[in-house]
Enzyme design. Structure first.
Site: not given
Ligand SMILES: NC(=O)c1ccc[n+]([C@@H]2O[C@H](COP(=O)([O-])OP(=O)(O)OC[C@H]3O[C@@H](n4cnc5c(N)ncnc54)[C@H](O)[C@@H]3O)[C@@H](O)[C@H]2O)c1
Length: 244
Positions: A10-11, A60, A87, A139, A151, A155, A184
């Site tokens: 998810g970079a 994926d 991630n 999360s 979700y 988590k 975040i």
């Molecule tokens: N943003 C928040 O408030 C928050 C809070 C707690 C936890 N998180 C966790 O942090 C992590 C990153 O979240 P973020 O906020 O950067 O979200 P984001 O949506 O900005 O980024 C997530 C990325 O994961 C990629 N992705 C989705 N499905 C995928 C798959 N099957 N294979 C490969 N890549 C895939 C997406 O294309 C995206 O680029 C997630 O696990 C999310 O649950 C986020």
């Protein structure tokens, strides 16, 4: 950390992008995975600016053939894999009575099964070299949250995954830890009422992706060599108290 190689899922967005930059600032070569090529170009550009090697691996993580392909690419390009950041994550929110089986499966498949598949593939190599670091991104929603039964369960599941992997992999000098972000500021929370969250957060702001990346940077460094199986929050205090 110069010779280390880290795979970040998810970079292409948000936290994953910030983690990629942080690891490259630490001299770690990175493999940047995402399901879509779109965001990866920008991450690749940011990482190359740090002067470290990196390449994009589109795939994926909920599909085991894709995961094997990503890890195989990592080995053929960089010869080893030392760090895995699980991630990638998605949300499909709704009240439980409106949640379809498909919404449940999609979220569990990416958020929990994906972390299992990536970990299983990476430890084949980490185990042989007797060094590895796995970080799972959970999360604060694992505590329970409206409209997130899928979700939240995924988590919470990551915490069990972390603790069991930490036990089983300690014999190979692989540590496994879990970070628990609060809210975040990334594309994932675009629909949320930001002011309400800030009011409820003791440190009175949303988190930044860099806040999470800094914690992950510490956990993959030698300063964290004796830490495993831990679950560490990065939430500005949002998880404290009884929320009144
Ligand atoms: N943003 C928040 O408030 C928050 C809070 C707690 C936890 N998180 C966790 O942090 C992590 C990153 O979240 P973020 O906020 O950067 O979200 P984001 O949506 O900005 O980024 C997530 C990325 O994961 C990629 N992705 C989705 N499905 C995928 C798959 N099957 N294979 C490969 N890549 C895939 C997406 O294309 C995206 O680029 C997630 O696990 C999310 O649950 C986020």
């Amino acid at each position: 950390m110069e010779e280390r190689v880290g795979l970040i899922t998810g970079a292409g967005s948000g936290i994953g992008k910030a983690v990629a930059v942080k690891l490259s600032q630490m001299g770690i070569k990175t493999v940047l995975n995402d399901i879509s090529k779109e965001g990866l170009d920008e991450t690749l550009h940011l990482v190359h600016k740090q002067g470290t090697k990196a390449f994009a691996a589109v795939g994926d993580i909920s599909i085991s053939d894709d995961v094997d392909m990503i890890v195989d690419m990592t080995i053929s390009e960089f010869k080893h894999i030392d760090i895995l950041i699980n991630n990638a994550g998605i949300i499909r929110d709704n009240w439980v009575w409106n949640m379809s089986e498909q919404m449940w499966d999609e979220v569990l498949d990416v958020n929990l099964k994906g972390a299992f598949l990536c970990s299983r593939a990476a430890i084949r190599y980490m185990g042989k070299q007797k060094w590895g670091r796995i970080i799972n991104v959970s999360s604060i929603s694992y505590l329970g949250n409206y409209c997130q039964v899928n979700y939240s369960s995924s988590k919470a599941g990551l915490i069990g995954l972390t603790k069991t992997l930490a036990l089983e992999l300690s014999q190979f000098n692989i540590t496994v830890n879990c970070v628990v972000p609060g809210l975040i500021d990334t594309p994932m929370i675009k629909g949320i009422n930001r002011d309400a969250i800030i009011r409820r957060t003791p440190l009175k702001r949303l988190g930044r992706s860099e806040d999470v990346a800094n914690l992950i940077g510490f956990l993959v460094s030698h300063d964290a060599d004796f830490i495993t199986g831990e679950v560490i929050g990065v939430d500005g205090g949002l998880g404290l108290g009884i929320g009144l």
